[in-house]
Design a protein around this motif. Structure first.
Motif, PDB file in Angstrom:
ATOM      1  N   LEU A 153       0.833  -1.207   0.000  1.00 56.61           N
ATOM      2  CA  LEU A 153       0.000   0.000   0.000  1.00 56.61           C
ATOM      3  C   LEU A 153       0.869   1.258   0.000  1.00 56.61           C
ATOM      4  N   HIS A 154       1.843   1.252   0.900  1.00 63.68           N
ATOM      5  CA  HIS A 154       2.701   2.418   1.072  1.00 63.68           C
ATOM      6  C   HIS A 154       3.503   2.691  -0.198  1.00 63.68           C
ATOM      7  N   LYS A 155       4.125   1.649  -0.735  1.00 63.21           N
ATOM      8  CA  LYS A 155       4.998   1.827  -1.909  1.00 63.21           C
ATOM      9  C   LYS A 155       4.190   2.155  -3.161  1.00 63.21           C
ATOM     10  N   SER A 156       2.947   1.640  -3.225  1.00 61.91           N
ATOM     11  CA  SER A 156       2.130   1.878  -4.413  1.00 61.91           C
ATOM     12  C   SER A 156       1.245   3.109  -4.263  1.00 61.91           C
ATOM     13  N   GLY A 157       1.235   3.699  -3.058  1.00 61.23           N
ATOM     14  CA  GLY A 157       0.429   4.902  -2.841  1.00 61.23           C
ATOM     15  C   GLY A 157      -1.063   4.642  -2.933  1.00 61.23           C
ATOM     16  N   LEU A 158      -1.496   3.484  -2.443  1.00 62.25           N
ATOM     17  CA  LEU A 158      -2.899   3.092  -2.550  1.00 62.25           C
ATOM     18  C   LEU A 158      -3.422   2.560  -1.215  1.00 62.25           C
ATOM     19  N   GLY A 159      -4.723   2.282  -1.169  1.00 62.02           N
ATOM     20  CA  GLY A 159      -5.327   1.613  -0.038  1.00 62.02           C
ATOM     21  C   GLY A 159      -5.875   0.257  -0.464  1.00 62.02           C
ATOM     22  N   ALA A 160      -6.498  -0.450   0.491  1.00 57.63           N
ATOM     23  CA  ALA A 160      -7.018  -1.775   0.154  1.00 57.63           C
ATOM     24  C   ALA A 160      -8.147  -2.156   1.102  1.00 57.63           C
ATOM     25  N   THR A 161      -8.971  -3.065   0.636  1.00 61.38           N
ATOM     26  CA  THR A 161      -9.985  -3.690   1.488  1.00 61.38           C
ATOM     27  C   THR A 161      -9.744  -5.201   1.487  1.00 61.38           C
ATOM     28  N   ILE A 162      -9.773  -5.768   2.689  1.00 61.24           N
ATOM     29  CA  ILE A 162      -9.581  -7.221   2.840  1.00 61.24           C
ATOM     30  C   ILE A 162     -10.866  -7.824   3.407  1.00 61.24           C
ATOM     31  N   TRP A 163     -11.323  -8.906   2.784  1.00 66.99           N
ATOM     32  CA  TRP A 163     -12.471  -9.648   3.327  1.00 66.99           C
ATOM     33  C   TRP A 163     -11.932 -10.628   4.369  1.00 66.99           C
ATOM     34  N   CYS A 164     -12.061 -10.261   5.636  1.00 68.54           N
ATOM     35  CA  CYS A 164     -11.344 -11.064   6.635  1.00 68.54           C
ATOM     36  C   CYS A 164     -12.005 -12.418   6.887  1.00 68.54           C
ATOM     37  N   ASP A 165     -13.185 -12.647   6.326  1.00 68.28           N
ATOM     38  CA  ASP A 165     -13.762 -13.988   6.448  1.00 68.28           C
ATOM     39  C   ASP A 165     -13.416 -14.887   5.258  1.00 68.28           C
ATOM     40  N   ARG A 166     -12.676 -14.348   4.307  1.00 68.67           N
ATOM     41  CA  ARG A 166     -12.280 -15.182   3.163  1.00 68.67           C
ATOM     42  C   ARG A 166     -10.819 -15.601   3.235  1.00 68.67           C
ATOM     43  N   LEU A 167     -10.145 -15.255   4.332  1.00 66.97           N
ATOM     44  CA  LEU A 167      -8.722 -15.613   4.435  1.00 66.97           C
ATOM     45  C   LEU A 167      -8.589 -17.130   4.497  1.00 66.97           C
ATOM     46  N   PRO A 168      -7.650 -17.699   3.778  1.00 68.30           N
ATOM     47  CA  PRO A 168      -7.460 -19.154   3.794  1.00 68.30           C
ATOM     48  C   PRO A 168      -6.719 -19.571   5.065  1.00 68.30           C
ATOM     49  N   LEU A 169      -7.490 -20.087   6.024  1.00 69.46           N
ATOM     50  CA  LEU A 169      -6.887 -20.457   7.309  1.00 69.46           C
ATOM     51  C   LEU A 169      -6.195 -21.811   7.209  1.00 69.46           C
ATOM     52  N   GLY A 170      -5.055 -21.929   7.890  1.00 67.36           N
ATOM     53  CA  GLY A 170      -4.396 -23.231   7.985  1.00 67.36           C
ATOM     54  C   GLY A 170      -5.291 -24.219   8.702  1.00 67.36           C
ATOM     55  N   PRO A 171      -5.107 -25.523   8.452  1.00 66.09           N
ATOM     56  CA  PRO A 171      -5.993 -26.550   9.043  1.00 66.09           C
ATOM     57  C   PRO A 171      -5.979 -26.533  10.572  1.00 66.09           C
ATOM     58  N   VAL A 172      -4.899 -26.186  11.194  1.00 66.05           N
ATOM     59  CA  VAL A 172      -4.874 -26.134  12.665  1.00 66.05           C
ATOM     60  C   VAL A 172      -5.579 -24.867  13.149  1.00 66.05           C
ATOM     61  N   LEU A 173      -5.337 -23.766  12.457  1.00 61.98           N
ATOM     62  CA  LEU A 173      -5.988 -22.509  12.847  1.00 61.98           C
ATOM     63  C   LEU A 173      -7.508 -22.621  12.700  1.00 61.98           C
ATOM     64  N   GLN A 174      -7.972 -23.404  11.726  1.00 66.18           N
ATOM     65  CA  GLN A 174      -9.421 -23.575  11.545  1.00 66.18           C
ATOM     66  C   GLN A 174     -10.099 -24.135  12.791  1.00 66.18           C
ATOM     67  N   LYS A 175      -9.335 -24.836  13.637  1.00 66.45           N
ATOM     68  CA  LYS A 175      -9.914 -25.426  14.851  1.00 66.45           C
ATOM     69  C   LYS A 175      -9.941 -24.459  16.027  1.00 66.45           C
ATOM     70  N   GLN A 176      -9.357 -23.272  15.875  1.00 67.23           N
ATOM     71  CA  GLN A 176      -9.279 -22.344  17.004  1.00 67.23           C
ATOM     72  C   GLN A 176     -10.509 -21.415  17.025  1.00 67.23           C
ATOM     73  N   VAL A 177     -10.668 -20.653  18.103  1.00 67.47           N
ATOM     74  CA  VAL A 177     -11.789 -19.722  18.213  1.00 67.47           C
ATOM     75  C   VAL A 177     -11.610 -18.575  17.220  1.00 67.47           C
TER      76      VAL A 177
END
Lengths: 320, 320
Positions: free
Chosen positions: B222-246
């Motif tokens: 973002l900083h180097k490109s002089g832009l912003g961004a939006t992230i869909w935090c429910d679409r992040l690909p969670l690791g199989p162990v992280l998927q078991k956490q709260v």
């Protein structure tokens, strides 16, 4: 101060871009575009507190020396400095220390138009790791394996004063305050012999820089070139402080003292005048100290051509 | 064992010469001859015991990881690995440790035909500094400053399991033995996404590798490109162990957990099919997680497009 602010403040803002380095600090990698027909000479050196320098060492001198010992490796190949990377492990983000360290480093870098192109900063015991990049025309490098039988052996500058300073600091050698100061400048501010290395291209056969002591370093040339050598141990160019010491110390420090960062090189007898002209061009004195020969092994002889044997060894990180 | 025997035994004898490296280990410098029309991508990383790895860490895994984190920087530029230098500070010349360390390192190096071309070995606190060299066609590098407004944002593989392992080791997170083992393989044996980086050349605009956590690393783009961004935090690909956490832990570790060594990259919407084809070619899954936009700042939104705020930060060596 954060890691990124620290890098921004001390390591990026002084950098001008060059055509050779289209992308410097601030990405996953830096980009380097070598000129057509050139090779890159690459060397890396790691300096550890308490091992290569005393705890509490002057950061400005340390910045100089960390880069100087790397540039010295470029000099020994006959390469022209282009750029370097710096990886730094620091106990804390000490801004005064970083300002002085980067001042010392960039002052030397500017002398040689050598650009900091990337790095890494982390917390840990004070450790400095530099990787340096030089440019050299295809096939022109001064390699350790290129010495020929009958070559003269030369060294630049003077030997042993850095070791005098170290022995003075460790109270192994009694030096006057002014002698210690003079010798210390050799220990702390080594001058990489870049101009001489460049001037010797096409004249010298083999070269090495003297970091661990003449005997040990010259043996690398012998080993790689499959040859032996004879050294006139009374013709070694002693540093002005070493000249004041007893003869046993003179031999030991000139032959086995570390940290000189002079060049030791071989060149054909027929090129003696060219070697001296290159030395004048580079404003760097050189001394002829012996010759390469088929007979294996390294022989030391005195002014009367009598063989001399010495018990001391070059520095080895895992044997001392 | 001497410093030179040690280098000979563990770091030179396995090396085959290549046309690109006419001179490798054993001189003042190594020589590298880049192919015509190519640039070198260069990166350096320093790993310190107690900081980047636990004291007593398995040397074979450490050899792998030390090189992997550097190769990951090449992957993030879209560069092809060529060679690396290794500077190693060791408390002692421990041959068993060195054998395992070099085994781990060379196994990964061989996978990528990446040659050890030089280095330095010294006594001191265990510290590993690698500088890596990759080849890239002129102007084809995936730079942090090349993202465009409207680009999709993608990540490779899955996020957060390395952080799960770290939290498990530090008893901050309760994991079953099998979950810890699975997560630990992500922490100890990161897979540099070299094939994906190469396949994305000419398709992706900007890329970065994820070492300090998605938020912190994406902010560099973002900083180097002089832009912003939006992230869909429910679409992040969670690791199989992280998927078991709260869920709170899922967000935190996926967005701010370190050591994933996945690629985060941006590419035009019109190239979605090409991105997926490149991912198939590289046998590396990729997930679209958001988009670049003119509006500055990084916004996280949930599945219902509601803004989410998080308090955690990315890793900083001098703030944690």
């Amino acid at each position: 101060m954060s890691e990124f602010e620290l890098i921004q403040l001390f390591f990026t803002e002084r950098q001008a871009s060059t055509p050779t380095i289209p992308l410097g600090i601030g990405d996953d990698c830096a980009l380097l575009s070598p000129r057509a027909g050139t090779q890159l000479a690459i060397s890396t050196d790691m300096l550890v507190e308490g091992r290569h320098f005393f705890a509490g060492a002057d950061p400005k001198l340390l910045g100089h020396k960390s880069l100087a010992v790397n540039l010295s490796d470029l000099a020994a190949m006959g390469a022209m400095p282009l750029a370097f990377t710096l990886a730094l492990s620091l106990p804390a983000a000490d801004t005064a220390w970083l300002r002085d360290f980067s001042d010392g480093m960039f002052a030397l870098a500017a002398q040689h138009q050598c650009q900091l192109m990337g790095g890494d900063t982390t917390k840990g015991p004070l450790t400095i790791c530099i990787t340096v990049f030089g440019e050299i025309a295809q096939g022109r490098a001064l390699r350790r394996d290129a010495a020929k039988s009958g070559d003269d052996i030369w060294v630049s500058g003077t030997l042993g004063d850095a070791q005098c300073a170290l022995a003075g600091y460790l109270n192994q050698q009694a030096l006057s305050a002014s002698d210690l100061e003079q010798a210390a400048s050799r220990l702390h501010k080594p001058v990489p012999r870049i101009s001489l290395g460049l001037a010797l291209q096409g004249i010298a056969h083999a070269a090495i820089d003297l970091s661990d002591g003449l005997i040990g370093d010259l043996k690398h040339i012998l080993h790689k070139s499959g040859l032996g050598a004879t050294i006139w141990c009374d013709r070694l160019p002693l540093g002005p402080v070493l000249q004041k010491q007893v003869q046993a110390i003179q031999y030991e420090f000139a032959l086995a003292g570390g940290d000189d960062y002079e060049l030791c090189f071989t060149a054909p007898r027929a090129r003696r005048d060219d070697v001296l002209a290159a030395a004048r061009l580079a404003a760097t004195p050189v001394t002829r100290i012996g010759y390469m020969q088929e007979q294996s092994g390294l022989r030391m002889v005195d002014a009367q051509s009598n063989a001399r044997a010495f018990s001391f060894q070059s520095f080895d990180h895992f044997q001392s």
